[in-house]
Design a protein around this motif. Sequence first.
Motif, PDB file in Angstrom:
ATOM      1  N   ILE A   1       3.780 -26.064   8.047  1.00 36.74           N
ATOM      2  CA  ILE A   1       2.997 -24.537   8.579  1.00 36.74           C
ATOM      3  C   ILE A   1       1.750 -24.744   8.738  1.00 36.74           C
ATOM      4  N   SER A   2       0.770 -24.163   9.657  1.00 36.65           N
ATOM      5  CA  SER A   2      -0.463 -24.494   9.781  1.00 36.65           C
ATOM      6  C   SER A   2      -0.808 -23.010   9.022  1.00 36.65           C
ATOM      7  N   ARG A   3      -2.177 -23.675   8.224  1.00 39.98           N
ATOM      8  CA  ARG A   3      -2.930 -21.804   7.311  1.00 39.98           C
ATOM      9  C   ARG A   3      -3.340 -21.132   8.604  1.00 39.98           C
ATOM     10  N   ALA A   4      -3.562 -20.955   9.491  1.00 39.07           N
ATOM     11  CA  ALA A   4      -4.128 -20.120  10.393  1.00 39.07           C
ATOM     12  C   ALA A   4      -2.478 -19.243  10.445  1.00 39.07           C
ATOM     13  N   HIS A   5      -1.343 -19.617  10.702  1.00 38.51           N
ATOM     14  CA  HIS A   5      -0.295 -18.883  10.615  1.00 38.51           C
ATOM     15  C   HIS A   5       0.357 -18.839   9.652  1.00 38.51           C
ATOM     16  N   VAL A   6      -0.162 -18.823   8.609  1.00 41.23           N
ATOM     17  CA  VAL A   6       0.316 -18.366   6.656  1.00 41.23           C
ATOM     18  C   VAL A   6      -0.766 -17.219   7.085  1.00 41.23           C
ATOM     19  N   ALA A   7      -2.266 -17.139   7.622  1.00 42.09           N
ATOM     20  CA  ALA A   7      -2.811 -16.146   7.498  1.00 42.09           C
ATOM     21  C   ALA A   7      -2.477 -14.832   8.115  1.00 42.09           C
ATOM     22  N   SER A   8      -2.103 -15.063   9.592  1.00 48.15           N
ATOM     23  CA  SER A   8      -1.779 -14.487  10.233  1.00 48.15           C
ATOM     24  C   SER A   8      -0.163 -13.312   9.522  1.00 48.15           C
ATOM     25  N   PHE A   9       0.752 -14.412   8.795  1.00 49.39           N
ATOM     26  CA  PHE A   9       1.561 -13.179   8.936  1.00 49.39           C
ATOM     27  C   PHE A   9       1.468 -12.932   7.247  1.00 49.39           C
ATOM     28  N   VAL A  10       0.451 -13.145   6.904  1.00 49.92           N
ATOM     29  CA  VAL A  10       0.036 -12.144   5.347  1.00 49.92           C
ATOM     30  C   VAL A  10      -0.508 -11.656   5.861  1.00 49.92           C
ATOM     31  N   LEU A  11      -1.671 -11.669   7.290  1.00 48.30           N
ATOM     32  CA  LEU A  11      -2.251 -10.128   7.524  1.00 48.30           C
ATOM     33  C   LEU A  11      -1.734  -8.954   7.816  1.00 48.30           C
ATOM     34  N   ASP A  12      -0.042  -9.190   8.948  1.00 51.41           N
ATOM     35  CA  ASP A  12       0.642  -8.708   8.561  1.00 51.41           C
ATOM     36  C   ASP A  12       1.554  -7.609   7.845  1.00 51.41           C
ATOM     37  N   GLN A  13       1.278  -8.403   7.093  1.00 46.74           N
ATOM     38  CA  GLN A  13       2.507  -7.806   5.751  1.00 46.74           C
ATOM     39  C   GLN A  13       1.827  -6.725   5.040  1.00 46.74           C
ATOM     40  N   VAL A  14       0.607  -5.910   5.241  1.00 45.23           N
ATOM     41  CA  VAL A  14      -0.367  -5.414   4.742  1.00 45.23           C
ATOM     42  C   VAL A  14       0.289  -3.908   5.472  1.00 45.23           C
ATOM     43  N   ARG A  15       1.049  -3.767   6.830  1.00 44.30           N
ATOM     44  CA  ARG A  15       1.323  -2.867   7.585  1.00 44.30           C
ATOM     45  C   ARG A  15       2.762  -2.624   7.699  1.00 44.30           C
ATOM     46  N   ASP A  16       3.547  -3.600   7.283  1.00 40.67           N
ATOM     47  CA  ASP A  16       4.813  -3.218   7.440  1.00 40.67           C
ATOM     48  C   ASP A  16       5.841  -3.815   6.563  1.00 40.67           C
ATOM     49  N   ASP A  17       6.766  -2.387   5.915  1.00 44.66           N
ATOM     50  CA  ASP A  17       7.633  -3.423   5.004  1.00 44.66           C
ATOM     51  C   ASP A  17       8.478  -3.692   5.568  1.00 44.66           C
ATOM     52  N   THR A  18       8.927  -4.864   6.353  1.00 42.73           N
ATOM     53  CA  THR A  18       9.697  -5.367   6.260  1.00 42.73           C
ATOM     54  C   THR A  18      10.103  -6.405   5.281  1.00 42.73           C
ATOM     55  N   TRP A  19       9.160  -6.828   4.616  1.00 45.18           N
ATOM     56  CA  TRP A  19       9.430  -7.228   3.565  1.00 45.18           C
ATOM     57  C   TRP A  19       9.660  -7.159   2.413  1.00 45.18           C
ATOM     58  N   VAL A  20       9.151  -6.128   2.233  1.00 44.87           N
ATOM     59  CA  VAL A  20       8.314  -5.598   0.664  1.00 44.87           C
ATOM     60  C   VAL A  20       9.259  -5.996   0.018  1.00 44.87           C
ATOM     61  N   HIS A  21       9.353  -6.643  -1.194  1.00 43.90           N
ATOM     62  CA  HIS A  21      10.224  -6.273  -2.362  1.00 43.90           C
ATOM     63  C   HIS A  21      11.137  -7.747  -2.208  1.00 43.90           C
ATOM     64  N   ARG A  22      10.568  -8.680  -1.822  1.00 49.74           N
ATOM     65  CA  ARG A  22      11.431 -10.508  -0.877  1.00 49.74           C
ATOM     66  C   ARG A  22      10.616 -11.591  -1.385  1.00 49.74           C
ATOM     67  N   SER A  23      11.050 -12.281  -1.082  1.00 50.38           N
ATOM     68  CA  SER A  23       9.895 -13.675  -1.228  1.00 50.38           C
ATOM     69  C   SER A  23      10.450 -14.614  -0.123  1.00 50.38           C
ATOM     70  N   PRO A  24       9.726 -14.459   1.342  1.00 51.78           N
ATOM     71  CA  PRO A  24      10.279 -15.165   2.569  1.00 51.78           C
ATOM     72  C   PRO A  24       9.420 -16.749   2.416  1.00 51.78           C
ATOM     73  N   LEU A  25      10.084 -17.067   2.537  1.00 51.70           N
ATOM     74  CA  LEU A  25       9.340 -18.728   2.869  1.00 51.70           C
ATOM     75  C   LEU A  25       9.185 -18.778   4.397  1.00 51.70           C
ATOM     76  N   ILE A  26       7.955 -19.135   4.409  1.00 50.26           N
ATOM     77  CA  ILE A  26       7.598 -19.144   6.038  1.00 50.26           C
ATOM     78  C   ILE A  26       7.246 -20.846   6.844  1.00 50.26           C
ATOM     79  N   THR A  27       7.785 -20.661   7.948  1.00 57.31           N
ATOM     80  CA  THR A  27       7.900 -22.363   7.905  1.00 57.31           C
ATOM     81  C   THR A  27       7.991 -22.636   9.424  1.00 57.31           C
ATOM     82  N   TRP A  28       7.760 -23.500  10.060  1.00 54.26           N
ATOM     83  CA  TRP A  28       7.675 -23.504  12.034  1.00 54.26           C
ATOM     84  C   TRP A  28       9.440 -24.330  11.961  1.00 54.26           C
TER      85      TRP A  28
END
Length: 222
Positions: A195-222
């Motif tokens: 996965i690209s670092r740019a995509h990681v950055a975008s996903f991480v910033l989304d989690q600041v406002r999104d509760d979908t993954w609260v108390h979970r440990s998603p692995l992110i990949t292409w």
Amino acid sequence: MQDSVTDDIRTVQPKILVLGATGATGRLIVSQAAARGYDVTVLVRSAEKASDLKGVKLVVGDARDERILRQALKGRDAVVSALGTPASPFREVTLLSSATRALVSAMKIEQVSRLVCITGIGAGDSAGHGGFLFDNVIFPLLLRKVYADKNRQETIVRDSGLDWILVRPSVLNDKPSRDTIRALTDLSSFHGGTISRAHVASFVLDQVRDDTWVHRSPLITW
């Protein structure tokens, strides 16, 4: 009180603290956050290394120092931790766990509840899912001690009582982002990935406002 803070993050531009802001992924988190209009504070060890980070409030100090962390957390809504440490084949690694332990304590005192923390594939139950080269060469020879500390870090986060999300990127690259990203918790059929670092950055910033993954440990990949 906590619900009202969460509502504020969703309806106005959040005020975030970024740790690890001078790393390759951290820099992208900062630049993307600024592009989104977020109010960004960064805690760095060296002001010189952060001189090119534009539009941020700079706090200089050690991420393991609870006093400095409390100063950096003033007025923040959330924390993004992109702390990293070099490969360490021989020496024990404690930076990630010690900094996270101090961070959790400081966040509780300053009443900041949202923590988005990047660890990586190979942490926790994602161990053994990095593909042949990563699992059999890179991990045991170079990263075993780093990941022992990532595991300690994850335990501290899980036990924190905060609104936490642990983000585990697959193997990082610097390619342009793609349109889609997979976020997985069932890894039974997953082995390897990038996965690209740019995509990681975008996903991480989304989690600041999104509760979908609260108390979970998603692995992110292409």
